[in-house]
Design a protein around this motif. Structure first.
Motif, PDB file in Angstrom:
ATOM      1  N   ASP A   1       4.619  -4.279  -4.541  1.00 28.62           N
ATOM      2  CA  ASP A   1       5.292  -4.809  -3.129  1.00 28.62           C
ATOM      3  C   ASP A   1       6.689  -4.240  -3.015  1.00 28.62           C
ATOM      4  OD1 ASP A   1       5.233  -6.061  -0.892  1.00 28.62           O
ATOM      5  OD2 ASP A   1       5.803  -8.155  -1.665  1.00 28.62           O
ATOM      6  N   PRO A   2       7.010  -3.619  -1.909  1.00 21.22           N
ATOM      7  CA  PRO A   2       8.343  -2.935  -1.747  1.00 21.22           C
ATOM      8  C   PRO A   2       9.418  -4.012  -1.856  1.00 21.22           C
ATOM      9  CG  PRO A   2       6.681  -2.219   0.039  1.00 21.22           C
ATOM     10  CD  PRO A   2       6.194  -3.230  -0.740  1.00 21.22           C
TER      11      PRO A   2
ATOM     12  N   LEU B   1      17.057  -2.093   3.408  1.00 20.67           N
ATOM     13  CA  LEU B   1      16.360  -1.062   3.955  1.00 20.67           C
ATOM     14  C   LEU B   1      15.639  -1.393   5.119  1.00 20.67           C
ATOM     15  CD1 LEU B   1      13.245  -1.055   2.928  1.00 20.67           C
ATOM     16  CD2 LEU B   1      14.146   0.021   0.919  1.00 20.67           C
ATOM     17  N   GLY B   2      15.796  -2.536   5.642  1.00 18.04           N
ATOM     18  CA  GLY B   2      14.999  -3.170   6.721  1.00 18.04           C
ATOM     19  C   GLY B   2      13.739  -3.655   6.257  1.00 18.04           C
ATOM     20  N   ASP B   3      12.677  -3.802   7.394  1.00 17.39           N
ATOM     21  CA  ASP B   3      11.535  -4.374   7.053  1.00 17.39           C
ATOM     22  C   ASP B   3      10.489  -2.950   6.406  1.00 17.39           C
ATOM     23  OD1 ASP B   3       8.579  -4.708   7.602  1.00 17.39           O
ATOM     24  OD2 ASP B   3       9.371  -6.694   8.263  1.00 17.39           O
ATOM     25  N   ALA B   4      10.156  -3.197   5.295  1.00 23.40           N
ATOM     26  CA  ALA B   4       9.553  -1.984   4.638  1.00 23.40           C
ATOM     27  C   ALA B   4       8.141  -1.744   5.245  1.00 23.40           C
ATOM     28  CB  ALA B   4       9.281  -2.213   3.304  1.00 23.40           C
ATOM     29  N   GLY B   5       7.330  -2.753   5.610  1.00 18.17           N
ATOM     30  CA  GLY B   5       6.094  -2.562   6.381  1.00 18.17           C
ATOM     31  C   GLY B   5       6.375  -1.879   7.786  1.00 18.17           C
TER      32      GLY B   5
ATOM     33  N   ASN C   1       0.927  -1.251  -0.039  1.00 14.68           N
ATOM     34  CA  ASN C   1      -0.171   0.003  -0.040  1.00 14.68           C
ATOM     35  C   ASN C   1       0.826   1.202   0.065  1.00 14.68           C
ATOM     36  OD1 ASN C   1      -2.295  -1.620  -0.284  1.00 14.68           O
ATOM     37  ND2 ASN C   1      -2.888  -1.154   2.242  1.00 14.68           N
ATOM     38  N   GLY C   2       1.928   1.133   0.286  1.00 18.15           N
ATOM     39  CA  GLY C   2       2.961   2.375   0.513  1.00 18.15           C
ATOM     40  C   GLY C   2       3.412   2.729  -1.009  1.00 18.15           C
ATOM     41  N   ILE C   3       3.492   1.858  -1.887  1.00 17.91           N
ATOM     42  CA  ILE C   3       3.493   2.151  -3.173  1.00 17.91           C
ATOM     43  C   ILE C   3       2.321   2.558  -3.964  1.00 17.91           C
ATOM     44  CG2 ILE C   3       4.402   1.157  -5.562  1.00 17.91           C
ATOM     45  CD1 ILE C   3       6.563  -0.476  -3.919  1.00 17.91           C
TER      46      ILE C   3
END
Length: 215
Positions: free
Chosen positions: A137-138, A204-208, A88-90
């Protein structure tokens, strides 16, 4: 015996703005608000590339000075499909660019022991089979979640799919190319590889978690 379909080479964006914003996104010091903003901005740039092959048709319009022939998108509008929750971020940024697009959601989580994708939710437009789809999906890490999502999208009758992610690992690209060689991958970078827990390195770590401030 039919020939094996050759995979479409991934498209890695190398625009200076992409490189700059991705570097800021990776930084551990970037705040949740900053991470959301940068993800949204990168999604606009990725959407530009992901929609490069859309078909247009001529249309006559009237400018303030005269009539002319322009171009507009042909056929039914796109469908964006977000792999929950981080997709959802994208999705939000892409809808800024193409607000008329339909939206679908697929809920998958990764079993931390087997690294396999398990579905818990799916809702797609009724006419999704008639639309070009962009699945977002990131992260493309092992590729199992992405491949499982694409399985479900194709089962719904979709013929043309582009997969868009912020970052990919070579292992994920290879898996998706094996399972879905007809799907083009658009990403900002292909990183070194996966660690023992299946996380992309340097990543970049856990995107969520970074998008929603849950860790």
């Amino acid at each position: 015996m039919s020939e094996k379909t050759l995979p479409i080479p991934p498209v890695v964006l190398d625009h200076p703005l992409v490189l700059h914003k991705l570097t800021r996104l990776r930084q551990a010091s970037t705040s949740t608000a900053g991470f959301r903003r940068l993800t949204r901005e990168l999604s606009l740039l990725m959407c530009y590339e992901a929609t490069r092959d859309l078909v247009t048709e001529p249309v006559e319009i009237q400018t303030p000075l005269e009539k002319m022939e322009g171009q507009e998108l042909s056929g039914k509008k796109l469908c964006f499909i977000s792999i929950l929750r981080a997709g959802n971020g994208i999705l939000d940024g892409m809808l800024d660019l193409i607000p008329a697009a339909r939206v679908g959601h697929i809920g998958l989580y990764r079993d931390h022991d087997t690294l396999e994708a398990i579905e818990y939710y799916m809702k797609l437009p009724d006419d999704v089979a008639d639309r070009d789809c962009i699945v977002v999906d990131p992260m493309l890490a092992t590729g199992h979640s992405a491949a499982a999502a694409l399985d479900r999208v194709k089962a719904a009758g979709v013929k043309k799919i582009v997969f868009v992610c912020l970052l990919a690992a070579p292992e994920g690209v290879a898996w998706l190319n094996e399972k879905h060689p007809d799907v083009k991958i658009v990403t900002c970078a292909i990183d070194r590889g996966l660690d023992e827990k299946g996380y992309i390195r340097p990543g970049l770590g856990d995107a969520g978690d970074r998008l929603f401030g849950t860790r």
